[in-house]
Design a protein around this motif. Structure first.
Motif, PDB file in Angstrom:
ATOM      1  N   UNK A  57       1.081  -1.509   0.079  1.00 51.07           N
ATOM      2  CA  UNK A  57       0.127   0.072   0.116  1.00 51.07           C
ATOM      3  C   UNK A  57       0.807   1.388   0.361  1.00 51.07           C
ATOM      4  N   UNK A  58       2.003   1.299   0.661  1.00 54.00           N
ATOM      5  CA  UNK A  58       2.221   2.093   0.213  1.00 54.00           C
ATOM      6  C   UNK A  58       4.557   1.929   0.134  1.00 54.00           C
ATOM      7  N   UNK A  96      -2.915  11.795   4.872  1.00 51.87           N
ATOM      8  CA  UNK A  96      -0.893  12.309   5.176  1.00 51.87           C
ATOM      9  C   UNK A  96      -1.208  11.374   2.819  1.00 51.87           C
ATOM     10  N   UNK A  97      -0.658  12.081   1.956  1.00 53.23           N
ATOM     11  CA  UNK A  97      -0.402  10.743   0.724  1.00 53.23           C
ATOM     12  C   UNK A  97       1.368  11.108   1.006  1.00 53.23           C
ATOM     13  N   UNK A  98       2.028  11.739   1.401  1.00 53.23           N
ATOM     14  CA  UNK A  98       3.310  11.765   1.745  1.00 53.23           C
ATOM     15  C   UNK A  98       4.229  12.272   3.335  1.00 53.23           C
ATOM     16  N   UNK A  99       5.054  11.357   3.113  1.00 50.95           N
ATOM     17  CA  UNK A  99       5.786  11.411   4.620  1.00 50.95           C
ATOM     18  C   UNK A  99       7.108  11.347   4.544  1.00 50.95           C
ATOM     19  N   UNK A 100       7.988  12.289   5.317  1.00 50.49           N
ATOM     20  CA  UNK A 100       9.711  12.489   5.233  1.00 50.49           C
ATOM     21  C   UNK A 100       9.890  12.746   6.435  1.00 50.49           C
ATOM     22  N   UNK A 101      11.090  12.251   6.487  1.00 50.25           N
ATOM     23  CA  UNK A 101      12.614  12.209   7.647  1.00 50.25           C
ATOM     24  C   UNK A 101      14.222  13.093   7.149  1.00 50.25           C
ATOM     25  N   UNK A 138      -1.446   3.598  -4.886  1.00 49.87           N
ATOM     26  CA  UNK A 138      -1.893   4.505  -5.513  1.00 49.87           C
ATOM     27  C   UNK A 138      -1.810   5.410  -5.950  1.00 49.87           C
ATOM     28  N   UNK A 139      -1.321   6.295  -5.506  1.00 45.58           N
ATOM     29  CA  UNK A 139      -1.197   7.851  -5.593  1.00 45.58           C
ATOM     30  C   UNK A 139       0.079   7.850  -7.402  1.00 45.58           C
ATOM     31  N   UNK A 140       1.076   7.586  -6.031  1.00 46.66           N
ATOM     32  CA  UNK A 140       1.989   7.163  -7.617  1.00 46.66           C
ATOM     33  C   UNK A 140       2.207   6.780  -8.640  1.00 46.66           C
ATOM     34  N   UNK A 141       1.055   5.414  -8.926  1.00 47.80           N
ATOM     35  CA  UNK A 141      -0.278   5.046  -9.856  1.00 47.80           C
ATOM     36  C   UNK A 141      -0.649   6.370 -10.819  1.00 47.80           C
ATOM     37  N   UNK A 142      -1.426   5.500 -10.375  1.00 46.84           N
ATOM     38  CA  UNK A 142      -2.477   7.288 -10.349  1.00 46.84           C
ATOM     39  C   UNK A 142      -1.372   8.690 -11.022  1.00 46.84           C
ATOM     40  N   UNK A 143      -0.316   8.791 -11.170  1.00 51.08           N
ATOM     41  CA  UNK A 143       0.029  10.150 -11.508  1.00 51.08           C
ATOM     42  C   UNK A 143       0.876  10.203 -12.415  1.00 51.08           C
ATOM     43  N   UNK A 144       1.075   8.604 -12.752  1.00 51.95           N
ATOM     44  CA  UNK A 144       2.393   7.893 -14.497  1.00 51.95           C
ATOM     45  C   UNK A 144       3.654   7.611 -13.417  1.00 51.95           C
TER      46      UNK A 144
END
Length: 280
Positions: free
Chosen positions: A84-85, A113-118, A172-178
């Motif tokens: 999923x992530x 959240x769509x993006x998590x960073x550290x 899924x977001x990464x897939x949907x934006x190409x």
């Protein structure tokens, strides 16, 4: 059942480092992940080095044909992900043991959240830390509206979120934006985060959870100048696509800060280069 997280590694001529990269993933405190490594027709012994991990059920090894640059390999390895992530880790960088645990928890705590960073350390070829705890800044700790986070990064003239190993996204977001957007190749990471950030919030985890390896190839004035040129192109693109998010003033400020960042980068590269030579 599909794992929670897919860690994907697009390896290319990473034979000296790729074993350490893979081990850093396999030694995570969070266990529900798969690891996909794709060797992009390396000219060195990267593929041979990866054979150490063929018997680990968590690991899938692929070979991708030559050509197409970073995007082809980044897309190819990402398209295999079933979690999923997703987290992309280049074949010479390292994750610290709690990286997946902390970032998965951030997604669980922040459903939008769509993006998590550290943060990350800057390390040399031997793994020695050159600079500690880089990234995010005060404005990007905790949950932040995604468009506001993107605007803050552009106004700063750089990528405040960090390289891909710092970031986790929804597959899924990464897939949907190409998949990965390399219209400005130096901004293939931030250019892709931008699409995700327009769909939800950003969460900054205020911990240092990865090491980004720098090399001699990065001590280049030409590359820093090209980086600032592509920054301006990226800013103009975001402004054209999202005029309600980024103003003309934001673009002017971001372009100017990108030039300043390039000058700082030259100084930093010179200092780091001397430090690496002395340490070596």
């Amino acid at each position: 059942m599909s794992p929670t997280v897919s860690v994907v590694v697009p390896a290319y001529n990473n034979e000296p480092f790729v074993r350490q990269t893979v081990r850093s993933v396999l030694e995570q405190t969070f266990a529900d992940f798969e690891l996909v490594v794709a060797d992009h027709s390396s000219g060195d012994d990267t593929w041979a080095a990866l054979q150490e991990f063929t018997d680990d059920p968590r690991v899938t090894l692929l070979r991708t044909p030559a050509g197409g640059g970073a995007k082809r390999n980044w897309d190819a390895v990402s398209e295999v992900a079933t979690g999923d992530l997703i987290k992309l880790v280049c074949g010479d960088d390292v994750l610290y043991p709690a990286m997946l645990e902390r970032q998965v928890a951030a997604f669980a705590q922040h459903p939008d959240a769509q993006v998590v960073a550290s943060r990350r350390d800057i390390i040399d070829a031997q793994g020695r830390v050159l600079v500690r705890g880089r990234g995010l800044g005060r404005a990007l700790v905790g949950e932040v509206d995604g468009s506001a986070a993107l605007r803050a990064s552009i106004r700063a003239g750089g990528n405040l979120f960090g390289e891909p190993m710092c970031v986790m996204m929804r597959t899924e977001t990464l897939r949907s934006v190409g998949w990965w957007d390399d219209r400005q190749p130096f901004y293939i990471d931030l250019g892709t985060y931008a699409h995700a950030l327009m769909r939800g919030s950003f969460v900054g985890v205020d911990e240092t959870l990865a090491g980004f390896r720098v090399s001699a190839q990065q001590w280049s004035v030409r590359l820093t100048d090209e980086h600032s040129r592509q920054a301006a192109q990226f800013h103009a693109r975001v402004r054209a696509e999202h005029p309600d998010v980024l103003s003309k003033a934001d673009v002017v400020l971001g372009d100017g800060m990108a030039v300043v960042a390039a000058a700082r980068r030259r100084l930093a590269y010179a200092w780091l280069g001397r430090r690496m030579r002395v340490a070596g």
